[in-house]
Design a protein around this motif. Structure first.
Motif, mmCIF file in Angstrom:
data_model
loop_
_atom_site.group_PDB
_atom_site.id
_atom_site.type_symbol
_atom_site.label_atom_id
_atom_site.label_comp_id
_atom_site.label_asym_id
_atom_site.label_seq_id
_atom_site.Cartn_x
_atom_site.Cartn_y
_atom_site.Cartn_z
ATOM 1 N N SER A 247 -3.876 -5.247 -2.076
ATOM 2 C CA SER A 247 -3.307 -4.173 -1.274
ATOM 3 C C SER A 247 -4.395 -3.242 -0.777
ATOM 4 N N VAL A 248 -4.031 -2.439 0.184
ATOM 5 C CA VAL A 248 -4.890 -1.373 0.689
ATOM 6 C C VAL A 248 -4.065 -0.112 0.603
ATOM 7 N N LYS A 249 -4.649 0.984 0.088
ATOM 8 C CA LYS A 249 -3.880 2.217 -0.061
ATOM 9 C C LYS A 249 -4.485 3.357 0.725
ATOM 10 N N CYS A 250 -3.619 4.163 1.333
ATOM 11 C CA CYS A 250 -3.987 5.424 1.959
ATOM 12 C C CYS A 250 -3.186 6.515 1.268
ATOM 13 N N ASN B 87 4.169 10.294 3.393
ATOM 14 C CA ASN B 87 5.200 10.030 4.399
ATOM 15 C C ASN B 87 4.889 8.811 5.248
ATOM 16 N N SER B 88 3.854 8.103 4.922
ATOM 17 C CA SER B 88 3.434 6.933 5.698
ATOM 18 C C SER B 88 4.255 5.702 5.327
ATOM 19 N N PRO B 89 4.245 4.705 6.211
ATOM 20 C CA PRO B 89 4.987 3.477 5.911
ATOM 21 C C PRO B 89 4.278 2.617 4.874
ATOM 22 N N VAL B 90 5.033 1.721 4.312
ATOM 23 C CA VAL B 90 4.480 0.661 3.471
ATOM 24 C C VAL B 90 4.623 -0.626 4.284
ATOM 25 N N LEU C 73 -4.353 -2.468 10.081
ATOM 26 C CA LEU C 73 -2.986 -1.959 9.933
ATOM 27 C C LEU C 73 -2.968 -0.684 9.091
ATOM 28 N N ALA C 74 -3.697 -0.690 7.990
ATOM 29 C CA ALA C 74 -3.733 0.479 7.117
ATOM 30 C C ALA C 74 -4.231 1.706 7.864
ATOM 31 N N THR C 75 -5.258 1.523 8.663
ATOM 32 C CA THR C 75 -5.843 2.630 9.409
ATOM 33 C C THR C 75 -4.933 3.071 10.553
ATOM 34 N N ALA C 76 -4.475 2.123 11.354
ATOM 35 C CA ALA C 76 -3.670 2.448 12.534
ATOM 36 C C ALA C 76 -2.340 3.098 12.165
ATOM 37 N N LEU C 77 -1.741 2.653 11.069
ATOM 38 C CA LEU C 77 -0.430 3.162 10.667
ATOM 39 C C LEU C 77 -0.514 4.255 9.608
ATOM 40 N N ASN C 78 -1.717 4.529 9.129
ATOM 41 C CA ASN C 78 -1.902 5.438 7.996
ATOM 42 C C ASN C 78 -0.934 5.043 6.872
ATOM 43 N N ALA C 79 -0.916 3.748 6.582
ATOM 44 C CA ALA C 79 0.026 3.177 5.618
ATOM 45 C C ALA C 79 -0.275 3.640 4.203
ATOM 46 N N VAL C 80 0.783 3.932 3.462
ATOM 47 C CA VAL C 80 0.625 4.268 2.056
ATOM 48 C C VAL C 80 0.132 3.039 1.294
ATOM 49 N N GLU C 81 0.539 1.854 1.757
ATOM 50 C CA GLU C 81 0.039 0.605 1.189
ATOM 51 C C GLU C 81 0.261 -0.523 2.179
ATOM 52 N N GLY D 16 12.131 5.674 0.158
ATOM 53 C CA GLY D 16 12.079 6.684 1.206
ATOM 54 C C GLY D 16 11.011 6.461 2.251
ATOM 55 N N HIS D 17 10.060 5.599 1.978
ATOM 56 C CA HIS D 17 9.024 5.286 2.967
ATOM 57 C C HIS D 17 9.539 4.220 3.917
ATOM 58 N N PRO D 18 9.187 4.301 5.186
ATOM 59 C CA PRO D 18 9.546 3.210 6.099
ATOM 60 C C PRO D 18 8.876 1.916 5.648
#
Length: 121
Positions: free
Chosen positions: A28-31, A35-38, A61-69, A108-110
């Motif tokens: 996985s990659v975490k940010c 409130n970011s998507p997974v 994807l992690a960077t562009a979406l600021n994904a939580v994971e 609760g995360h998208p």
């Protein structure tokens, strides 16, 4: 115009450690934004989740979406001695289980499902 490359160090999670032991590999990659998507990102039939292509896109994807994971996994056939690819119906249960576990970790995360080739189907 220059492009910036952002590299995020892959880390495994408890969910992934559990799945790695039961069914295959995961990473996985975490940010940090709560409130970011997974994102669950599935590989194609020709290469595992550890391929350079998947890792590159996982980081993008992690960077562009600021994904939580951004969670990746390997379907069981990818590590099998016989590289025969099962019918999609066979893979759906495995994929669904992984998605449910990752989504439950982030209520609760998208949720965004992504994939390459076979993994996108």
């Amino acid at each position: 115009m220059t492009k910036e490359m952002v590299s995020i160090e892959p880390r495994t999670t408890e969910i992934e450690d559990d799945l790695m032991m039961k069914r295959g590999e995961s990473s996985s990659v975490k940010c940090s934004d709560r409130n970011s998507p997974v994102v669950v990102f599935a590989h194609g039939s020709g290469a595992p989740s550890t391929s350079q292509w998947i890792i590159r896109w996982k980081n993008l994807l992690a960077t562009a979406l600021n994904a939580v994971e951004v969670a990746t996994f390997d379907y069981p056939f990818i590590r099998a001695a016989s590289k025969a690819i099962p019918k999609p119906e066979t893979l759906v249960g495995f994929h669904s289980d992984f998605v449910r576990k990752v989504a439950a970790k982030y209520p609760g995360h998208p949720l965004i499902l992504a994939g390459k080739s076979m993994g996108s189907r």
